[in-house]
Scaffold this active site. Structure first.
Site, PDB file in Angstrom:
ATOM      1  N   TYR A 179       0.818  -1.208   0.000  1.00 18.92           N
ATOM      2  CA  TYR A 179       0.000   0.000   0.000  1.00 18.92           C
ATOM      3  C   TYR A 179       0.855   1.264   0.000  1.00 18.92           C
ATOM      4  CZ  TYR A 179       0.888   1.160   4.934  1.00 18.92           C
ATOM      5  OH  TYR A 179       1.479   1.534   6.110  1.00 18.92           O
ATOM      6  N   LYS A 203       6.418  -1.924   2.178  1.00 21.24           N
ATOM      7  CA  LYS A 203       5.201  -1.287   2.707  1.00 21.24           C
ATOM      8  C   LYS A 203       4.055  -2.281   2.540  1.00 21.24           C
ATOM      9  CE  LYS A 203       3.355   3.397   3.114  1.00 21.24           C
ATOM     10  NZ  LYS A 203       3.325   3.400   4.568  1.00 21.24           N
ATOM     11  N   GLU A 255      12.422   2.929  14.118  1.00 23.36           N
ATOM     12  CA  GLU A 255      11.558   3.975  13.551  1.00 23.36           C
ATOM     13  C   GLU A 255      10.296   4.051  14.400  1.00 23.36           C
ATOM     14  OE1 GLU A 255      10.003   2.972   9.638  1.00 23.36           O
ATOM     15  OE2 GLU A 255       9.870   0.861  10.161  1.00 23.36           O
ATOM     16  N   LEU A 296      11.122   1.371   7.135  1.00 22.62           N
ATOM     17  CA  LEU A 296      10.594   1.793   5.846  1.00 22.62           C
ATOM     18  C   LEU A 296      11.344   3.065   5.440  1.00 22.62           C
ATOM     19  CD1 LEU A 296       8.302   1.276   3.723  1.00 22.62           C
ATOM     20  CD2 LEU A 296       7.160   3.218   4.798  1.00 22.62           C
TER      21      LEU A 296
HETATM   22  N1  DCS Z   1       7.755   4.077   8.790  1.00 23.23           N
HETATM   23  C1  DCS Z   1       6.610   3.368   8.797  1.00 23.23           C
HETATM   24  C2  DCS Z   1       6.576   2.058   9.511  1.00 23.23           C
HETATM   25  C3  DCS Z   1       5.463   3.861   8.147  1.00 23.23           C
HETATM   26  O1  DCS Z   1       4.322   3.151   8.156  1.00 23.23           O
HETATM   27  C4  DCS Z   1       5.538   5.117   7.488  1.00 23.23           C
HETATM   28  C5  DCS Z   1       4.369   5.709   6.763  1.00 23.23           C
HETATM   29  C6  DCS Z   1       6.763   5.820   7.525  1.00 23.23           C
HETATM   30  C7  DCS Z   1       7.844   5.258   8.174  1.00 23.23           C
HETATM   31  C8  DCS Z   1       6.919   7.161   6.849  1.00 23.23           C
HETATM   32  O2  DCS Z   1       6.881   7.019   5.449  1.00 23.23           O
HETATM   33  P1  DCS Z   1       6.395   8.181   4.498  1.00 23.23           P
HETATM   34  O3  DCS Z   1       7.232   9.370   4.839  1.00 23.23           O
HETATM   35  O4  DCS Z   1       6.685   7.671   3.125  1.00 23.23           O
HETATM   36  O5  DCS Z   1       4.959   8.424   4.766  1.00 23.23           O
HETATM   37  N2  DCS Z   1       3.111   5.305   7.134  1.00 23.23           N
HETATM   38  C9  DCS Z   1       1.954   5.727   6.370  1.00 23.23           C
HETATM   39  C10 DCS Z   1       0.721   5.190   6.981  1.00 23.23           C
HETATM   40  O6  DCS Z   1       0.517   4.025   7.166  1.00 23.23           O
HETATM   41  N3  DCS Z   1      -0.079   6.212   7.250  1.00 23.23           N
HETATM   42  O7  DCS Z   1       0.469   7.408   6.961  1.00 23.23           O
HETATM   43  C11 DCS Z   1       1.754   7.218   6.371  1.00 23.23           C
END
Ligand code: DCS
Length: 284
Positions: A32, A146, A178, A202
């Site tokens: 996703y 992701k 993270e 991620l």
């Molecule tokens: N780390 C994890 C585990 C995440 O799920 C996300 C984003 C990030 C880092 C940050 O990545 P981006 O900067 O590319 O958004 N999670 C998405 C989510 O599930 N909801 O909002 C953003």
């Protein structure tokens, strides 16, 4: 009534039919993206589409359309929904077939669903900062994907919310990886630290933009992991994501970071990030 991008068509929400044997539903077998839209304009859309195809590739899922076609369809969805500021949620599952763990043989079509959501930017969080808590990182070893499998993240975020916190800062042993849905950064003695982009995190699109911002404002970067103890000793801590942008962390488990104040570098990074937003909605 909202609209959903369902495979290659935009339909009314109530026209979408998802099978009980969709592998996304049964196994979390899919990938996703969450994409930010500012004033009707998609932010870092190519980066998100590239990461989606990369995630799909890593789980051996072949997305049945070109990147250009997907880009066009998402754009149409944003227009149709007349989305101002908010985000797009988009997922591909491996598709539908009788339940077995291994990939089904024969003809199976990945299933795309995407929809938009109007959402104001969380300006108060940007301004005042948020509380966080440490939670053991119990996720799998391919956090670079992701994937729709988010149970580790769900449990961590729930724990954070139950403690009155905005985010769970995850750690494997002593090492901070993270956030449950964000990347974590620390600033110490004028150097910006964040975990290297390997299988334990991620590689956030916002993370990449913020590293670029750091370069532009003359803040040196070290993509090096840090420990829980080092995190508490940081001059500044913040988390980033598509929806959280640059959100300062002012305390972790009730221990104040830099006396609970948002730091100077964090403010500068927020301001630099702001310059990248199309038709900028300024943080006041
Ligand atoms: N780390 C994890 C585990 C995440 O799920 C996300 C984003 C990030 C880092 C940050 O990545 P981006 O900067 O590319 O958004 N999670 C998405 C989510 O599930 N909801 O909002 C953003």
């Amino acid at each position: 009534m909202g609209y959903t991008l369902w495979n290659d068509k935009i339909v009314n929400d109530d026209e979408v039919v998802i099978s009980k044997e969709d592998r996304g539903y049964q196994f979390g077998d899919g990938v996703y993206e969450v994409i930010k839209v500012y004033n009707g304009e998609m932010f870092t859309i190519d980066e998100h589409i590239d990461r989606l195809y990369l995630s799909a590739d890593k789980i051996k899922l072949t997305i049945p359309m070109t990147k250009d076609k997907l880009h066009k369809l998402i754009h149409e969805l944003v227009e149709k929904d007349q989305l101002g500021t908010g985000h797009i949620y988009l997922q591909f599952t491996r598709g539908t077939s009788p339940r077995v763990h291994n990939f089904p043989v024969g003809d199976i079509q990945p299933v795309l669903t995407a929809y938009t959501k109007e959402n104001a930017r969380p300006l108060e969080n940007f301004e005042k900062g948020v509380k966080a808590t440490f939670v053991e990182d119990i996720r799998w070893l391919r956090c670079d994907i992701k994937s729709l499998n988010l149970l580790g993240a769900v449990l961590a975020k729930q724990e954070a919310v139950e403690k009155g916190c905005y985010e769970a800062i995850l750690h494997r042993g002593d090492v901070v990886t993270e956030g449950s849905s964000t990347n974590v950064f620390g600033i110490k003695d004028g150097v910006l630290y964040t975990h290297p982009a390997n299988n334990f995190i991620l590689k956030g699109i916002t993370r990449t933009v913020v590293l670029e911002c750091a370069n532009e404002i003359g803040l040196p970067v070290k993509e090096e992991a840090f420990t829980k103890a080092e995190t508490l000793e940081m001059d500044e801590v913040f988390v980033t994501s598509t929806t959280s942008e640059v959100t300062p962390v002012i305390s972790i488990d009730d221990v104040k970071i830099a006396e609970g104040k948002v730091g100077e570098w964090t403010r500068k990074l927020q301001a630099q990030f702001e310059t990248k937003i199309p038709k900028s909605l300024q943080v006041k």
